[in-house]
Write a protein that holds these residues in place. Structure first.
Motif, PDB file in Angstrom:
ATOM      1  N   ILE A   6       0.819  -1.213   0.000  1.00  7.67           N
ATOM      2  CA  ILE A   6       0.000   0.000   0.000  1.00  7.67           C
ATOM      3  C   ILE A   6       0.853   1.263   0.000  1.00  7.67           C
ATOM      4  O   ILE A   6       1.902   1.331   0.633  1.00  7.67           O
ATOM      5  N   GLY A   7       0.378   2.236  -0.755  1.00  8.33           N
ATOM      6  CA  GLY A   7       1.073   3.515  -0.835  1.00  8.33           C
ATOM      7  C   GLY A   7       0.106   4.586  -1.276  1.00  8.33           C
ATOM      8  O   GLY A   7      -1.109   4.392  -1.231  1.00  8.33           O
ATOM      9  N   ILE A 218      -7.203   3.318  -4.530  1.00  6.02           N
ATOM     10  CA  ILE A 218      -8.155   3.201  -3.432  1.00  6.02           C
ATOM     11  C   ILE A 218      -8.630   4.592  -3.026  1.00  6.02           C
ATOM     12  O   ILE A 218      -7.864   5.380  -2.461  1.00  6.02           O
ATOM     13  N   ASN A 219      -9.864   4.901  -3.350  1.00  5.01           N
ATOM     14  CA  ASN A 219     -10.442   6.205  -2.996  1.00  5.01           C
ATOM     15  C   ASN A 219     -11.895   6.015  -2.611  1.00  5.01           C
ATOM     16  O   ASN A 219     -12.591   5.202  -3.210  1.00  5.01           O
ATOM     17  N   ASP A 220     -12.347   6.807  -1.626  1.00  8.21           N
ATOM     18  CA  ASP A 220     -13.783   6.890  -1.399  1.00  8.21           C
ATOM     19  C   ASP A 220     -14.317   7.905  -2.415  1.00  8.21           C
ATOM     20  O   ASP A 220     -13.526   8.559  -3.111  1.00  8.21           O
ATOM     21  N   PRO A 258      -0.527  -3.796  -6.080  1.00  9.48           N
ATOM     22  CA  PRO A 258      -0.269  -2.538  -5.362  1.00  9.48           C
ATOM     23  C   PRO A 258      -1.551  -1.697  -5.226  1.00  9.48           C
ATOM     24  O   PRO A 258      -2.292  -1.519  -6.191  1.00  9.48           O
ATOM     25  N   LYS A 259      -1.780  -1.194  -4.016  1.00  6.34           N
ATOM     26  CA  LYS A 259      -2.950  -0.365  -3.731  1.00  6.34           C
ATOM     27  C   LYS A 259      -2.465   1.066  -3.461  1.00  6.34           C
ATOM     28  O   LYS A 259      -1.610   1.276  -2.601  1.00  6.34           O
ATOM     29  N   ILE A 260      -3.019   2.004  -4.194  1.00  3.26           N
ATOM     30  CA  ILE A 260      -2.547   3.393  -4.131  1.00  3.26           C
ATOM     31  C   ILE A 260      -3.684   4.337  -3.732  1.00  3.26           C
ATOM     32  O   ILE A 260      -4.731   4.362  -4.382  1.00  3.26           O
ATOM     33  N   LEU A 261      -3.461   5.122  -2.679  1.00  4.36           N
ATOM     34  CA  LEU A 261      -4.452   6.115  -2.259  1.00  4.36           C
ATOM     35  C   LEU A 261      -4.264   7.414  -3.039  1.00  4.36           C
ATOM     36  O   LEU A 261      -3.138   7.873  -3.229  1.00  4.36           O
TER      37      LEU A 261
END
Ligand code: FE
Ligand code: FE
Ligand code: ZN
Length: 306
Positions: A6-7, A218-220, A258-261
């Motif tokens: 995650i990053g 990854i975003n709301d 990979p999960k990116i905010l």
């Protein structure tokens, strides 16, 4: 158990190069990150500093960041879907070629790209232009991969559904160099039910294939499902909600991806003053797996002190 990768989006500036981006990512407790090689809204790019790149690679090694998980985001003004202006279209192709070269010289394997907006040409012509453009950009059989991002369908954006992405993937010759970047806010705004992500992944698998997922944003979302708006919200503060986002992040089928905010910065006053990155606190919350209703205040207090 495989570790969570995650990053977030971090900045890349001329002075510090890749070394600065790694330091910023580490300051948020991340083990991967994404950056623009310059400003996201323009195409002015400097030279890559080799010494700083090597220093950055050392720092990554020391901190167990696998460079294969690191992502570059192409500037969002690059539009392969519209060729009304021939010079602009040629520029976009050439810019992306250079961007892939920059990625290569940094040792980075994945470049996220918005497929483009047809701006009145129609879906079919727009897709055709993207395919022609990508065939030119991905002329060579080997090299960094382009991850096509799923879009919210704002205006005339293409890539707003799996079928459009599939058409592109099927028609680009060297499609071994293409993957997909899922963006949770965009999927929601495009009309997909991200609250039932297993179901969504099943659809994706049938049309494209789970092995084609190269990264996840990854975003709301600030808006309801199907709003075609594309406005990101901090994790747990939007219409998708914390529990649903956690289920995506820890989904077994997305292990190793990979999960990116890319959630919005927070201002201390809540007004239009200087804003601060929310990622350190959001990642802590994700790792603790428990919603923090005071997240925004915690972020403000943290930056007030420093
Ligand atoms: Fe994007
Ligand atoms: Fe995104
Ligand atoms: Zn977005």
């Amino acid at each position: 158990m495989e570790k969570l990768i995650i990053g977030s989006h971090v900045s890349f500036n001329k002075e510090d190069g890749l070394f600065g981006t790694v330091k910023e990512a580490l300051s948020y407790g991340e083990n991967t990150f994404m950056f623009y090689t310059g400003a996201p809204q323009n195409t002015i790019r400097g030279k890559i500093d080799e010494a700083k790149t090597n220093k950055a690679k050392e720092l990554m090694k020391e901190n167990n960041i696998d460079i294969n998980d690191v992502i570059i985001h192409a500037p969002y003004i690059v539009n392969l879907a519209n060729n009304n202006d021939e010079d602009k279209y040629a520029f976009a192709i050439n810019f992306l070629k250079q961007e892939l070269k920059r990625a290569e010289s940094l040792g980075i394997k994945k470049v996220v790209l918005h497929p483009g907006s047809h701006v009145g040409l129609g879906i079919e012509t727009g897709l055709h232009n993207i395919i022609t453009g990508l065939n030119a950009v991905l002329e060579e059989e080997e090299g960094p991969i382009i991850c096509l991002e799923t879009m919210a369908g704002k205006g005339t954006e293409l890539g707003k559904n799996f079928e459009e992405i599939k058409t592109i993937l099927d028609n680009v010759k060297n499609n071994n160099r293409l993957l997909v970047c899922l963006d949770t806010c965009h999927l929601n705004d495009a009309g997909y039910d991200v609250k039932n992500f297993d179901n969504l992944l099943e659809k994706f698998d049938k049309i494209i294939g789970l092995d084609k997922i190269g990264c996840i944003h990854i975003n709301d979302s600030k808006n309801e499902k199907g709003a075609h708006k594309d406005r990101h919200e901090n994790i747990g503060f939007g219409t998708i909600g914390f529990e649903n986002i956690i289920k995506i992040i820890y989904n077994e089928k997305l292990k190793g991806v990979p999960k990116i905010l890319e959630t919005p910065y927070v201002s201390i006053s809540g007004g239009k003053d200087r804003t601060y990155a929310p990622y350190k606190q959001e990642i802590e919350m994700i790792k603790e797996n428990k919603f923090n209703p005071n997240l925004l205040d915690d972020i403000r207090n943290y930056y007030k002190k420093s």
